[in-house]
Design a protein around this motif. Structure first.
Motif, PDB file in Angstrom:
ATOM      1  N   LYS A  56      -9.057  76.600 -62.607  1.00  0.00           N
ATOM      2  CA  LYS A  56     -10.387  76.764 -63.203  1.00  0.00           C
ATOM      3  C   LYS A  56     -10.874  75.443 -63.799  1.00  0.00           C
ATOM      4  CE  LYS A  56     -12.889  79.677 -66.449  1.00  0.00           C
ATOM      5  NZ  LYS A  56     -12.791  80.750 -67.435  1.00  0.00           N
ATOM      6  N   ASP A  57      -9.987  74.721 -64.473  1.00  0.00           N
ATOM      7  CA  ASP A  57     -10.348  73.409 -65.029  1.00  0.00           C
ATOM      8  C   ASP A  57     -10.711  72.438 -63.914  1.00  0.00           C
ATOM      9  OD1 ASP A  57      -9.832  74.263 -67.616  1.00  0.00           O
ATOM     10  OD2 ASP A  57      -7.751  73.571 -67.556  1.00  0.00           O
ATOM     11  N   PHE A  58      -9.933  72.490 -62.832  1.00  0.00           N
ATOM     12  CA  PHE A  58     -10.214  71.611 -61.699  1.00  0.00           C
ATOM     13  C   PHE A  58     -11.594  71.927 -61.125  1.00  0.00           C
ATOM     14  CE2 PHE A  58      -9.969  70.016 -57.391  1.00  0.00           C
ATOM     15  CZ  PHE A  58      -9.299  68.823 -57.551  1.00  0.00           C
ATOM     16  N   TRP A  59     -11.905  73.197 -60.956  1.00  0.00           N
ATOM     17  CA  TRP A  59     -13.207  73.591 -60.427  1.00  0.00           C
ATOM     18  C   TRP A  59     -14.331  73.154 -61.372  1.00  0.00           C
ATOM     19  CZ3 TRP A  59     -15.618  75.135 -56.223  1.00  0.00           C
ATOM     20  CH2 TRP A  59     -16.900  75.656 -56.349  1.00  0.00           C
ATOM     21  N   ARG A  60     -14.113  73.333 -62.673  1.00  0.00           N
ATOM     22  CA  ARG A  60     -15.143  72.979 -63.656  1.00  0.00           C
ATOM     23  C   ARG A  60     -15.410  71.473 -63.666  1.00  0.00           C
ATOM     24  NH1 ARG A  60     -14.555  71.521 -68.755  1.00  0.00           N
ATOM     25  NH2 ARG A  60     -12.403  72.177 -68.853  1.00  0.00           N
ATOM     26  N   ARG A  61     -14.386  70.692 -63.447  1.00  0.00           N
ATOM     27  CA  ARG A  61     -14.555  69.236 -63.498  1.00  0.00           C
ATOM     28  C   ARG A  61     -15.099  68.636 -62.215  1.00  0.00           C
ATOM     29  NH1 ARG A  61      -9.245  67.721 -67.032  1.00  0.00           N
ATOM     30  NH2 ARG A  61     -10.099  68.591 -68.926  1.00  0.00           N
ATOM     31  N   PHE A  62     -14.731  69.203 -61.066  1.00  0.00           N
ATOM     32  CA  PHE A  62     -15.097  68.567 -59.801  1.00  0.00           C
ATOM     33  C   PHE A  62     -15.927  69.446 -58.878  1.00  0.00           C
ATOM     34  CE2 PHE A  62     -11.243  66.402 -61.208  1.00  0.00           C
ATOM     35  CZ  PHE A  62     -11.732  65.125 -61.274  1.00  0.00           C
ATOM     36  N   ARG A  63     -16.176  70.701 -59.267  1.00  0.00           N
ATOM     37  CA  ARG A  63     -16.970  71.641 -58.464  1.00  0.00           C
ATOM     38  C   ARG A  63     -16.409  71.816 -57.058  1.00  0.00           C
ATOM     39  NH1 ARG A  63     -18.601  74.059 -62.465  1.00  0.00           N
ATOM     40  NH2 ARG A  63     -20.404  73.335 -63.587  1.00  0.00           N
ATOM     41  N   MET A  64     -15.109  71.795 -56.944  1.00  0.00           N
ATOM     42  CA  MET A  64     -14.416  72.072 -55.689  1.00  0.00           C
ATOM     43  C   MET A  64     -13.008  72.521 -56.031  1.00  0.00           C
ATOM     44  SD  MET A  64     -13.311  68.364 -54.120  1.00  0.00           S
ATOM     45  CE  MET A  64     -14.892  67.598 -54.177  1.00  0.00           C
ATOM     46  N   ASN A  65     -12.369  73.200 -55.089  1.00  0.00           N
ATOM     47  CA  ASN A  65     -10.981  73.585 -55.331  1.00  0.00           C
ATOM     48  C   ASN A  65     -10.049  72.522 -54.753  1.00  0.00           C
ATOM     49  OD1 ASN A  65     -11.035  74.085 -52.597  1.00  0.00           O
ATOM     50  ND2 ASN A  65     -11.154  76.301 -52.824  1.00  0.00           N
ATOM     51  N   LYS A  66      -8.781  72.650 -55.062  1.00  0.00           N
ATOM     52  CA  LYS A  66      -7.811  71.635 -54.641  1.00  0.00           C
ATOM     53  C   LYS A  66      -7.643  71.591 -53.129  1.00  0.00           C
ATOM     54  CE  LYS A  66      -5.037  72.118 -58.753  1.00  0.00           C
ATOM     55  NZ  LYS A  66      -3.722  72.468 -59.255  1.00  0.00           N
ATOM     56  N   ASP A  67      -7.777  72.744 -52.477  1.00  0.00           N
ATOM     57  CA  ASP A  67      -7.642  72.774 -51.017  1.00  0.00           C
ATOM     58  C   ASP A  67      -8.714  71.933 -50.345  1.00  0.00           C
ATOM     59  OD1 ASP A  67      -5.463  74.449 -51.254  1.00  0.00           O
ATOM     60  OD2 ASP A  67      -6.686  76.264 -51.105  1.00  0.00           O
ATOM     61  N   LEU A  68      -9.938  72.011 -50.849  1.00  0.00           N
ATOM     62  CA  LEU A  68     -11.012  71.189 -50.298  1.00  0.00           C
ATOM     63  C   LEU A  68     -10.749  69.706 -50.559  1.00  0.00           C
ATOM     64  CD1 LEU A  68     -13.741  70.877 -48.922  1.00  0.00           C
ATOM     65  CD2 LEU A  68     -14.817  71.244 -51.143  1.00  0.00           C
ATOM     66  N   LEU A  69     -10.264  69.393 -51.752  1.00  0.00           N
ATOM     67  CA  LEU A  69      -9.933  68.000 -52.044  1.00  0.00           C
ATOM     68  C   LEU A  69      -8.864  67.482 -51.093  1.00  0.00           C
ATOM     69  CD1 LEU A  69     -10.101  65.460 -53.925  1.00  0.00           C
ATOM     70  CD2 LEU A  69      -8.150  66.434 -55.088  1.00  0.00           C
ATOM     71  N   MET A  70      -7.834  68.288 -50.849  1.00  0.00           N
ATOM     72  CA  MET A  70      -6.772  67.844 -49.957  1.00  0.00           C
ATOM     73  C   MET A  70      -7.274  67.714 -48.519  1.00  0.00           C
ATOM     74  SD  MET A  70      -4.608  67.166 -52.132  1.00  0.00           S
ATOM     75  CE  MET A  70      -3.361  66.543 -51.062  1.00  0.00           C
ATOM     76  N   LYS A  71      -8.204  68.564 -48.101  1.00  0.00           N
ATOM     77  CA  LYS A  71      -8.808  68.431 -46.776  1.00  0.00           C
ATOM     78  C   LYS A  71      -9.559  67.100 -46.677  1.00  0.00           C
ATOM     79  CE  LYS A  71     -12.057  70.629 -43.649  1.00  0.00           C
ATOM     80  NZ  LYS A  71     -12.993  71.736 -43.425  1.00  0.00           N
TER      81      LYS A  71
END
Length: 161
Positions: A56-71
């Protein structure tokens, strides 16, 4: 005789004559920024099993989930070797691809200047500026066909609804 005298004086001259500081004449020596500590901090904050920040913190800070970041990270790493984790000429490890992507995303998400990444990611302003530029080029090249297209009529009606 003169050659042997010069050979004897060479170590002494090395101690007396000051070496230049950086890679060019007049440039100061590079700062040791402890890149690995920035990578460890980033990993423990977001990617470890017992991470400090939640999804949730990751989504709030970057407006994406970790899976999208890793993609994104894997896509641009395959496209551009700048984002590969590699050693420099002094055998020191550089920044990881996740660190570089985080630096660019922090600049975009917060509107931060490139020198703001020094405190958390241990990255210099010039490196962050280059990373943001290379990140934009890679994103456009890799994801242009899927995501950077002109909107269609059904997209517009869905957005307006």
């Amino acid at each position: 005789m003169l050659a042997s005298l010069l050979r004897l004086c060479q170590p002494i001259l090395a101690l007396v004559v000051p070496r230049r500081g950086g890679s060019r004449v007049g440039k100061t020596r590079n700062k040791e920024r402890h890149r690995q500590s920035g990578a460890v901090l980033l990993d423990s904050d977001y990617f470890a099993d017992d991470a400090t920040h939640t999804e949730k913190d990751f989504w709030r800070r970057f407006r994406m989930n970790k899976d999208l970041l890793m993609k994104i990270v894997f896509g641009i790493r395959e496209y551009d070797h700048y984002f590969m984790f590699k050693q420099d000429c002094t055998s020191l490890w550089g920044f990881s691809s996740i660190q570089k992507c985080f630096a660019a995303l922090r600049c975009f998400a917060y509107g931060a200047t490139p020198d703001a990444t020094d405190g958390y990611l241990c990255m210099a302003e010039s490196t962050c500026s280059k990373t943001v530029y290379m990140f934009c080029r890679a994103i456009i090249a890799v994801f242009c066909g899927d995501y950077l297209r002109s909107s269609r009529a059904d997209d517009t009606t869905r957005i307006l609804a």
